[in-house]
Design a protein around this motif. Structure first.
Motif, mmCIF file in Angstrom:
data_model
loop_
_atom_site.group_PDB
_atom_site.id
_atom_site.type_symbol
_atom_site.label_atom_id
_atom_site.label_comp_id
_atom_site.label_asym_id
_atom_site.label_seq_id
_atom_site.Cartn_x
_atom_site.Cartn_y
_atom_site.Cartn_z
ATOM 1 N N GLU A 1 0.866 -1.183 0.000
ATOM 2 C CA GLU A 1 0.000 0.000 0.000
ATOM 3 C C GLU A 1 0.901 1.230 0.000
ATOM 4 O OE1 GLU A 1 -3.458 2.098 2.741
ATOM 5 O OE2 GLU A 1 -3.025 -0.040 2.962
ATOM 6 N N ILE A 2 0.717 2.081 -0.992
ATOM 7 C CA ILE A 2 1.523 3.301 -1.117
ATOM 8 C C ILE A 2 0.591 4.496 -1.047
ATOM 9 C CG2 ILE A 2 3.097 4.604 -2.602
ATOM 10 C CD1 ILE A 2 3.959 1.972 -3.869
ATOM 11 N N SER A 3 0.919 5.456 -0.206
ATOM 12 C CA SER A 3 0.056 6.630 -0.041
ATOM 13 C C SER A 3 0.020 7.446 -1.331
ATOM 14 C CB SER A 3 0.549 7.499 1.109
ATOM 15 O OG SER A 3 1.765 8.147 0.750
ATOM 16 N N ASP A 4 -1.045 8.209 -1.496
ATOM 17 C CA ASP A 4 -1.188 9.061 -2.684
ATOM 18 C C ASP A 4 -0.057 10.077 -2.778
ATOM 19 O OD1 ASP A 4 -3.486 7.728 -3.360
ATOM 20 O OD2 ASP A 4 -4.844 9.220 -2.489
ATOM 21 N N ASP A 5 0.362 10.623 -1.640
ATOM 22 C CA ASP A 5 1.440 11.617 -1.638
ATOM 23 C C ASP A 5 2.739 11.012 -2.172
ATOM 24 O OD1 ASP A 5 -0.251 13.477 -0.606
ATOM 25 O OD2 ASP A 5 0.441 13.305 1.454
ATOM 26 N N VAL A 6 3.047 9.810 -1.698
ATOM 27 C CA VAL A 6 4.276 9.147 -2.135
ATOM 28 C C VAL A 6 4.188 8.804 -3.627
ATOM 29 C CG1 VAL A 6 5.671 7.052 -1.919
ATOM 30 C CG2 VAL A 6 4.909 8.266 0.132
ATOM 31 N N MET A 7 3.025 8.331 -4.056
ATOM 32 C CA MET A 7 2.855 7.983 -5.475
ATOM 33 C C MET A 7 3.044 9.206 -6.360
ATOM 34 S SD MET A 7 2.566 4.843 -6.245
ATOM 35 C CE MET A 7 2.052 5.109 -7.938
ATOM 36 N N GLU A 8 2.537 10.347 -5.897
ATOM 37 C CA GLU A 8 2.673 11.586 -6.677
ATOM 38 C C GLU A 8 4.152 11.978 -6.802
ATOM 39 O OE1 GLU A 8 0.286 14.688 -5.103
ATOM 40 O OE2 GLU A 8 -1.609 13.616 -5.442
ATOM 41 N N LYS A 9 4.906 11.830 -5.719
ATOM 42 C CA LYS A 9 6.342 12.151 -5.739
ATOM 43 C C LYS A 9 7.074 11.218 -6.691
ATOM 44 C CE LYS A 9 6.729 13.968 -1.016
ATOM 45 N NZ LYS A 9 7.349 13.745 0.313
ATOM 46 N N LEU A 10 6.773 9.927 -6.610
ATOM 47 C CA LEU A 10 7.468 8.956 -7.449
ATOM 48 C C LEU A 10 7.103 9.129 -8.920
ATOM 49 C CD1 LEU A 10 7.119 5.770 -5.211
ATOM 50 C CD2 LEU A 10 9.147 7.174 -5.560
ATOM 51 N N THR A 11 5.867 9.485 -9.183
ATOM 52 C CA THR A 11 5.425 9.687 -10.566
ATOM 53 C C THR A 11 6.079 10.923 -11.159
ATOM 54 O OG1 THR A 11 3.299 8.685 -10.042
ATOM 55 C CG2 THR A 11 3.428 9.953 -12.055
ATOM 56 N N ALA A 12 6.272 11.947 -10.323
ATOM 57 C CA ALA A 12 6.842 13.210 -10.799
ATOM 58 C C ALA A 12 8.352 13.122 -10.960
ATOM 59 C CB ALA A 12 6.506 14.330 -9.837
ATOM 60 N N ALA A 13 8.955 12.141 -10.298
ATOM 61 C CA ALA A 13 10.426 12.032 -10.308
ATOM 62 C C ALA A 13 10.947 11.687 -11.693
ATOM 63 C CB ALA A 13 10.863 10.982 -9.293
#
Length: 249
Positions: free
Chosen positions: A237-249
């Protein structure tokens, strides 16, 4: 984002580049070939019918589909694919199940083991993590197949356990025992599903932080990029905030 079901991650990126599309076609062709060994008649072979529907949903050319069927019935080539399952742990203690269709067990086992080792995981024995998952039936329809209420009512009447509707799809889940009846009832009402089969659903999820999430997603990406791998399931389970950071990286 709690895990991955069959082809889902690849399908979401299917238009990204030709190489990805070619890999997806390779995976679907293997499933068609394996299913066709049972029978080359889709009307009496649900697995073949589901594989062909998946190919068509991803714009797989009819020539590719027909060639894969012929290969399975001995009409073209003599490759024999074996179904394998690998289980292990990814970064952060996330349980991972990898299902493959391979013509070389040693090669596939070595490549899967290397992927786990390189990306902070460890491959275990069969049944080392599968007890943390339920084997369930899953059907995925495009949202245009029916409105949410109609799909829910039809699925409930057919014996399904749950329906989740998003902007793009209806995802129907049912018990493994009821899968055939639910699939047949929904096919009769809405036509063939985009995807239909048995999947691994985690009983509980394991939260992972940003560092572990980056490594875990890389592991899953490498596994799914392997031609022999058909599906990857994981209980993360990955939080939305973390997913947004990883997607933007």
């Amino acid at each position: 984002m709690a895990g991955h079901s069959q082809f889902k991650n690849i399908m979401h990126r299917k238009g990204a580049q030709d190489a990805k599309r070619a890999k997806l076609f390779t995976k679907i062709a293997r499933e068609i070939t394996t299913a066709a060994k049972i029978s080359d008649d889709p009307s009496s072979n649900p697995r073949l019918r589901a594989a062909i529907a998946l190919g068509r949903a991803n714009n797989m050319p009819n020539d590719n589909i027909n060639r894969a069927i012929k290969k399975g019935t001995g009409g073209e080539g003599d490759t024999d694919y074996v179904e394998m399952r690998y289980e292990g742990y990814g970064p952060g203690g996330v349980a991972v199940i990898v299902e493959a269709l391979t013509d070389n067990r040693n090669r596939t086992a070595a490549e899967v083991r290397a992927a786990f080792s390189k990306h902070g995981g460890s491959l275990g024995e069969t049944n080392s993590v599968s007890f943390m998952f339920d084997r369930v039936g899953q059907l995925i329809y495009p949202v245009k197949a029916a409105d949410a209420d109609a799909m829910f009512e039809a699925a409930l009447e057919a014996g399904a356990e749950n329906v989740e509707t998003s902007e793009e799809t209806h995802e129907v889940t049912c018990s493994q025992e009821d899968f055939a009846a639910v699939r047949d009832a929904l096919e009769e009402k809405f036509g063939a599903a985009q995807q239909a089969g048995l999947v691994w659903r985690p009983q509980n999820t394991t939260p992972v932080d940003e560092e572990k999430a980056a490594s875990l997603l890389k592991l899953i990406d490498v596994l799914e990029d392997n031609d022999d791998v058909q599906s990857v399931a994981a209980n993360f389970e990955i939080s939305d905030d973390v997913m947004e950071k990883l997607t933007a990286a």
